[in-house]
Design a protein around this motif. Structure first.
Motif, PDB file in Angstrom:
ATOM      1  N   VAL A 142      34.551  39.423   1.653  1.00 23.25           N
ATOM      2  CA  VAL A 142      34.816  40.937   1.359  1.00 23.25           C
ATOM      3  C   VAL A 142      35.036  40.763  -0.099  1.00 23.25           C
ATOM      4  O   VAL A 142      35.068  41.896  -0.861  1.00 23.25           O
ATOM      5  CB  VAL A 142      35.784  41.581   2.107  1.00 23.25           C
ATOM      6  CG1 VAL A 142      35.470  41.836   3.432  1.00 23.25           C
ATOM      7  CG2 VAL A 142      37.148  40.797   1.892  1.00 23.25           C
ATOM      8  N   CYS A 164      37.337  39.996  -2.312  1.00 26.75           N
ATOM      9  CA  CYS A 164      38.422  40.313  -2.626  1.00 26.75           C
ATOM     10  C   CYS A 164      39.377  39.639  -3.436  1.00 26.75           C
ATOM     11  O   CYS A 164      40.679  39.863  -3.808  1.00 26.75           O
ATOM     12  CB  CYS A 164      39.533  40.922  -1.193  1.00 26.75           C
ATOM     13  SG  CYS A 164      40.133  39.346  -0.514  1.00 26.75           S
ATOM     14  N   HIS A 177      43.249  40.861  -3.552  1.00 26.54           N
ATOM     15  CA  HIS A 177      43.908  42.121  -3.729  1.00 26.54           C
ATOM     16  C   HIS A 177      44.359  42.330  -2.269  1.00 26.54           C
ATOM     17  O   HIS A 177      43.498  42.454  -1.287  1.00 26.54           O
ATOM     18  CB  HIS A 177      42.670  43.351  -4.032  1.00 26.54           C
ATOM     19  CG  HIS A 177      42.894  44.604  -4.058  1.00 26.54           C
ATOM     20  ND1 HIS A 177      43.597  45.444  -3.279  1.00 26.54           N
ATOM     21  CD2 HIS A 177      42.524  45.324  -5.133  1.00 26.54           C
ATOM     22  CE1 HIS A 177      43.639  46.501  -3.938  1.00 26.54           C
ATOM     23  NE2 HIS A 177      43.133  46.469  -5.259  1.00 26.54           N
ATOM     24  N   ASP A 189      44.950  45.319  -0.552  1.00 28.54           N
ATOM     25  CA  ASP A 189      44.136  46.277   0.330  1.00 28.54           C
ATOM     26  C   ASP A 189      42.812  45.907   0.760  1.00 28.54           C
ATOM     27  O   ASP A 189      42.340  46.610   1.520  1.00 28.54           O
ATOM     28  CB  ASP A 189      44.123  47.558  -0.585  1.00 28.54           C
ATOM     29  CG  ASP A 189      45.582  48.143  -1.057  1.00 28.54           C
ATOM     30  OD1 ASP A 189      46.609  47.705  -0.106  1.00 28.54           O
ATOM     31  OD2 ASP A 189      45.736  48.908  -1.799  1.00 28.54           O
ATOM     32  N   GLU A 190      42.158  45.054   0.032  1.00 28.78           N
ATOM     33  CA  GLU A 190      40.972  44.456   0.364  1.00 28.78           C
ATOM     34  C   GLU A 190      40.793  43.319   1.357  1.00 28.78           C
ATOM     35  O   GLU A 190      39.785  43.021   1.946  1.00 28.78           O
ATOM     36  CB  GLU A 190      40.010  44.464  -0.751  1.00 28.78           C
ATOM     37  CG  GLU A 190      40.070  45.388  -1.868  1.00 28.78           C
ATOM     38  CD  GLU A 190      39.296  45.266  -2.998  1.00 28.78           C
ATOM     39  OE1 GLU A 190      38.774  44.138  -3.370  1.00 28.78           O
ATOM     40  OE2 GLU A 190      39.435  46.216  -3.931  1.00 28.78           O
ATOM     41  N   CYS A 191      41.730  42.705   1.336  1.00 31.20           N
ATOM     42  CA  CYS A 191      41.790  41.182   2.345  1.00 31.20           C
ATOM     43  C   CYS A 191      41.761  41.590   3.659  1.00 31.20           C
ATOM     44  O   CYS A 191      42.639  42.465   4.152  1.00 31.20           O
ATOM     45  CB  CYS A 191      43.219  40.353   1.701  1.00 31.20           C
ATOM     46  SG  CYS A 191      43.428  39.145   2.705  1.00 31.20           S
ATOM     47  N   SER A 239      41.349  49.786  -7.490  1.00 31.81           N
ATOM     48  CA  SER A 239      40.889  49.148  -6.017  1.00 31.81           C
ATOM     49  C   SER A 239      39.419  49.458  -5.947  1.00 31.81           C
ATOM     50  O   SER A 239      38.947  50.515  -5.200  1.00 31.81           O
ATOM     51  CB  SER A 239      41.567  49.969  -4.858  1.00 31.81           C
ATOM     52  OG  SER A 239      41.337  49.214  -3.640  1.00 31.81           O
ATOM     53  N   GLY A 249      36.842  47.727  -4.607  1.00 33.79           N
ATOM     54  CA  GLY A 249      36.134  47.326  -3.412  1.00 33.79           C
ATOM     55  C   GLY A 249      35.539  46.195  -3.637  1.00 33.79           C
ATOM     56  O   GLY A 249      34.296  46.042  -2.907  1.00 33.79           O
ATOM     57  N   GLY A 250      35.593  45.340  -4.726  1.00 36.63           N
ATOM     58  CA  GLY A 250      34.814  44.156  -4.844  1.00 36.63           C
ATOM     59  C   GLY A 250      34.766  43.591  -6.211  1.00 36.63           C
ATOM     60  O   GLY A 250      34.846  44.258  -7.235  1.00 36.63           O
TER      61      GLY A 250
END
Length: 114
Positions: A23, A25, A36, A38-40, A83, A85-86
């Motif tokens: 993802v 992150c 991150h 919130d992204e993991c 955040s 997203g990548g």
């Protein structure tokens, strides 16, 4: 549960974890990498490929590195990344969380694996 990158990554930044994260992150600071929270997605792909054993599930983070849970989370506000997203869209941040910036250098800059 999220994964946390701790002290052993500082001044090493091997980046093997970047290649296996599905993802994207894991973000690059000046002296270390950051996950991150919130992204993991808790896929566990990053932990076994880290050659310096710097990546831990948050509940298993050794007490001596407990601050790195906060450091990984706060890095995204401190750096202004937010955040996105990548990590690929952002690239290296060129800055670190103040906690990491204050860690005494263990190697000369440029001699890490990253």
């Amino acid at each position: 549960m999220v994964y946390v990158i701790a002290q052993p990554c500082v001044d090493v930044k091997d980046k093997a974890c970047l290649d296996v994260c599905p993802v994207d992150c894991i973000y690059e600071g000046e002296r270390t990498l950051y996950i991150h929270p919130d992204e993991c997605i808790d896929c566990q792909a990053c932990e076994p490929v880290c050659p310096v054993e710097a990546i831990f599930p948050e509940p298993e983070l050794p007490g001596e590195w407990a601050a790195y849970t906060r450091v990984n989370a706060e890095f995204f506000q401190v750096s202004g990344i937010g955040s996105p997203g990548g990590a690929a869209e952002v690239g290296p941040a060129g800055v670190d969380h103040p906690f990491v910036a204050a860690v005494p250098r263990t190697q000369q800059k440029g001699q890490g694996h990253g």
